[in-house]
Design a protein around this motif. Structure first.
Motif, PDB file in Angstrom:
ATOM      1  N   LYS A  96      -9.679   8.521 -15.151  1.00  0.00           N
ATOM      2  CA  LYS A  96      -8.988   8.302 -13.882  1.00  0.00           C
ATOM      3  C   LYS A  96      -7.544   8.766 -14.018  1.00  0.00           C
ATOM      4  O   LYS A  96      -6.906   8.529 -15.033  1.00  0.00           O
ATOM      5  N   THR A  97      -7.033   9.394 -12.967  1.00  0.00           N
ATOM      6  CA  THR A  97      -5.666   9.904 -12.964  1.00  0.00           C
ATOM      7  C   THR A  97      -4.923   9.313 -11.771  1.00  0.00           C
ATOM      8  O   THR A  97      -5.512   9.126 -10.715  1.00  0.00           O
ATOM      9  N   MET A  98      -3.641   9.013 -11.981  1.00  0.00           N
ATOM     10  CA  MET A  98      -2.827   8.541 -10.868  1.00  0.00           C
ATOM     11  C   MET A  98      -1.383   8.947 -11.093  1.00  0.00           C
ATOM     12  O   MET A  98      -0.978   9.261 -12.207  1.00  0.00           O
ATOM     13  N   THR A  99      -0.618   8.967 -10.006  1.00  0.00           N
ATOM     14  CA  THR A  99       0.806   9.203 -10.085  1.00  0.00           C
ATOM     15  C   THR A  99       1.491   7.850 -10.043  1.00  0.00           C
ATOM     16  O   THR A  99       1.341   7.105  -9.081  1.00  0.00           O
ATOM     17  N   LEU A 100       2.209   7.527 -11.096  1.00  0.00           N
ATOM     18  CA  LEU A 100       2.912   6.248 -11.190  1.00  0.00           C
ATOM     19  C   LEU A 100       4.349   6.458 -10.736  1.00  0.00           C
ATOM     20  O   LEU A 100       5.059   7.287 -11.298  1.00  0.00           O
ATOM     21  N   GLN A 101       4.757   5.719  -9.704  1.00  0.00           N
ATOM     22  CA  GLN A 101       6.121   5.795  -9.185  1.00  0.00           C
ATOM     23  C   GLN A 101       6.917   4.626  -9.763  1.00  0.00           C
ATOM     24  O   GLN A 101       6.512   3.486  -9.596  1.00  0.00           O
ATOM     25  N   ILE A 102       8.030   4.912 -10.419  1.00  0.00           N
ATOM     26  CA  ILE A 102       8.893   3.852 -10.945  1.00  0.00           C
ATOM     27  C   ILE A 102      10.217   3.934 -10.206  1.00  0.00           C
ATOM     28  O   ILE A 102      10.852   4.987 -10.149  1.00  0.00           O
ATOM     29  N   TYR A 103      10.606   2.797  -9.620  1.00  0.00           N
ATOM     30  CA  TYR A 103      11.818   2.704  -8.824  1.00  0.00           C
ATOM     31  C   TYR A 103      12.886   1.921  -9.572  1.00  0.00           C
ATOM     32  O   TYR A 103      12.595   1.202 -10.522  1.00  0.00           O
ATOM     33  N   SER A 104      14.101   2.019  -9.099  1.00  0.00           N
ATOM     34  CA  SER A 104      15.219   1.279  -9.675  1.00  0.00           C
ATOM     35  C   SER A 104      14.960  -0.222  -9.609  1.00  0.00           C
ATOM     36  O   SER A 104      14.552  -0.739  -8.578  1.00  0.00           O
TER      37      SER A 104
END
Length: 165
Positions: A96-104
Motif C-alpha cells: 500500500k502506498t500513501m502520501t503522508l502530509q506533515i504540518y507544523s
C-alpha cells in the motif's frame, strides 16, 4: 503640613499599587489593556489554518478515492530514492502506498495514527514510541512524503525526520 502631604501621597501610591497587584492576581479587568485583545488575531489565524487543513483533507480524500486505480503505478517510483540499504531486495507488488502530509506542530501520535489509518503500519503505538526515541524526537519535518507498507518503521522515521543514518 508638608510632611503630612508627602505621607498622604505615599500612602495613596501604596494603595494604588496594592489594588493593581490584587487586580492582576485575581484577573480583574479594571480598564487596563490586557493580552485578551490580541486573542482575536490568534483566532483568525487558527481559523485560516483550519480552513487550509479542511481543504487538504478534502484533497486527500479525493486522492484516496483514486488510489486503488493508481496503486500499481505508484508503488515504488517516488519512495525508492528515500529508502536506504536496509530495504529488502524484493518489494511486494501489493504494498500500500500513501502520501503522508506533515504540518507544523503535528505530534508523533497524529503522524502514527495517519500511517495506521492509511494501512502503512499495523500498530500506531509502536510507531509513536519509535518516534519518541531521542534519535528522532522533535525532528519531524514539514512536507509531503510518499510511504508504502513495505517500508520498516525505521525507514519511515528516517524519511519523515530527515535523518540520514
Amino acid at each position: 503640613m508638608n510632611k503630612s502631604a508627602i505621607r498622604a501621597f505615599g500612602i495613596a501610591l501604596f494603595l494604588v499599587g496594592a489594588l493593581l497587584a490584587l487586580a492582576a492576581r485575581f484577573d480583574l479587568n479594571i480598564g487596563l489593556p490586557t493580552k485578551a485583545s490580541t486573542n482575536t488575531e490568534h483566532v483568525e489565524e487558527l481559523q485560516k489554518k483550519l480552513e487550509q487543513a479542511n481543504k487538504e483533507i478534502a484533497l486527500l480524500k479525493e486522492q484516496a478515492k483514486q488510489a486503488p486505480k493508481e496503486n500499481n503505478q505508484k508503488t515504488d517510483a517516488p519512495a525508492t530514492k528515500a529508502k536506504d540499504n536496509h530495504k529488502p531486495a524484493d518489494t511486494p507488488t501489493n504494498a500500500k502506498t500513501m502520501t503522508l502530509q506533515i504540518y507544523s506542530g503535528m505530534e508523533p501520535y497524529t503522524v502514527a495514527q495517519k500511517l495506521e489509518d492509511g494501512g502503512i503500519i499495523e500498530n500506531s503505538v509502536e510507531m509513536e514510541l519509535f518516534l519518541a526515541n531521542p534519535k528522532y524526537a522533535r525532528s519531524l519535518q514539514i512536507g509531503s512524503y510518499e510511504v508504502n507498507s513495505s517500508m520498516s518503521l525505521e525507514e519511515i522515521a528516517k524519511l519523515i525526520t530527515g535523518k540520514k543514518q
